[in-house]
Design an enzyme around this catalytic site. Sequence first.
Site, PDB file in Angstrom:
ATOM      1  N   HIS A 114      10.755 -27.194  31.205  1.00 35.12           N
ATOM      2  CA  HIS A 114      10.668 -28.583  31.667  1.00 35.12           C
ATOM      3  C   HIS A 114      11.974 -28.927  32.537  1.00 35.12           C
ATOM      4  O   HIS A 114      11.465 -29.094  33.997  1.00 35.12           O
ATOM      5  CB  HIS A 114      10.904 -29.326  30.483  1.00 35.12           C
ATOM      6  CG  HIS A 114       9.890 -29.560  29.629  1.00 35.12           C
ATOM      7  ND1 HIS A 114       8.220 -29.686  29.597  1.00 35.12           N
ATOM      8  CD2 HIS A 114       9.986 -28.978  28.124  1.00 35.12           C
ATOM      9  CE1 HIS A 114       7.680 -29.293  28.581  1.00 35.12           C
ATOM     10  NE2 HIS A 114       8.650 -28.961  27.615  1.00 35.12           N
TER      11      HIS A 114
HETATM   12  O1  RIB Z   1       9.432 -33.296  26.547  1.00 31.08           O
HETATM   13  C1  RIB Z   1      10.233 -32.244  27.130  1.00 31.08           C
HETATM   14  C2  RIB Z   1      11.547 -32.915  27.198  1.00 31.08           C
HETATM   15  O2  RIB Z   1      12.095 -33.257  26.041  1.00 31.08           O
HETATM   16  C3  RIB Z   1      12.459 -31.756  27.929  1.00 31.08           C
HETATM   17  O3  RIB Z   1      13.686 -32.423  28.682  1.00 31.08           O
HETATM   18  C4  RIB Z   1      13.223 -31.353  26.577  1.00 31.08           C
HETATM   19  O4  RIB Z   1      14.621 -30.789  26.973  1.00 31.08           O
HETATM   20  C5  RIB Z   1      13.451 -32.511  25.950  1.00 31.08           C
HETATM   21  O5  RIB Z   1      14.510 -33.317  26.147  1.00 31.08           O
END
Ligand code: RIB
Length: 315
Positions: free
Chosen positions: A245
Amino acid sequence: MPHAPRKIIIDTDPGQDDAFAILLALASPEDVEVLGIVAVAGNVPLALTQKNTRMICELAGRPATRVFAGSDRPLKRKLVTAEHVHGKTGLDGPVLPDPVMPLQDQHGVDFIIETLRREPAHSVTLCPLGPLTNIAQAFMQAPDVVGRVQQIVLMGGAYFEVGNITPAAEFNIYVDPEAAEIVFKSGVPLVVMPLDVTHKVLTTRARVEAFRGLGSEVGRVAAEWADFFERFDMEKYGSDGGPLHDPTVVAYLIRPDLFKGRHINVEIETGSELTLGMTVADWWGVSGRAVNAFFVGDVDAQGFFDLLTERLARL
Ligand code: RIB
Ligand code: CA
């Protein structure tokens, strides 16, 4: 024509994927100048996210990076964490030494405010990778800084991919929806990296072996983070790897051409318990509500991993 590196503040809740984002930024001084990194409570409590942030900076060989602790809980709600994804330390997988570099004394929110007041207007980009608590706190405490922000490029939300922590909401937004509402209504130019795009950058075996094949400590640790981090999404979605992500935020700053999206209206659900934290993204332009975000939906996934791996090789 060489361009000046963009000045950025990273706001983060490491988290293995946050770690990749921080490593990518610290490996790319010609593209981004990291003015400071502020930890926020999210994936794991603040005591761990600030420690993890320092461990990542030391792994990158950048112990002079200024790391601050920000908010230890959401604006109004009880903290929700994600040890089920990231492990109890937040950086499970490889074992790393405890950090030696200092945590700055100044509160992270005060650092954000002071930096935005000191740097020329519209010269600093905020890069939130976790719940938006610190950004919202800064905007509430110092409304004068809102108009000075160049851009906010954040990881959060979802539309076609719907939720990952509830059926309707993505984790970063869900943890502090009131903070997200403040940020999305702030008027600051937003670039949003939702699950719609991050679920397309999967740590396939070949990509993880490319990390390991770097033959460096960074490559080994990166591969072991990926090996641990991907289990949750592979079990839940049956995907061919886990979604990286957060480094999409930094990759966008370096190579925006890798990404595609639309300028749309995005609003945050803060009332309904059923859909709390949902990013109501008007992808089809039916609401008539004002555009407030560039919402990213697609990416050249291999181009992203090539960039990430090439930059990790520098550390
Ligand atoms: O949903 C994914 C996000 O939530 C990413 O930033 C992961 O690190 C968590 O913080
Ligand atoms: Ca994160």
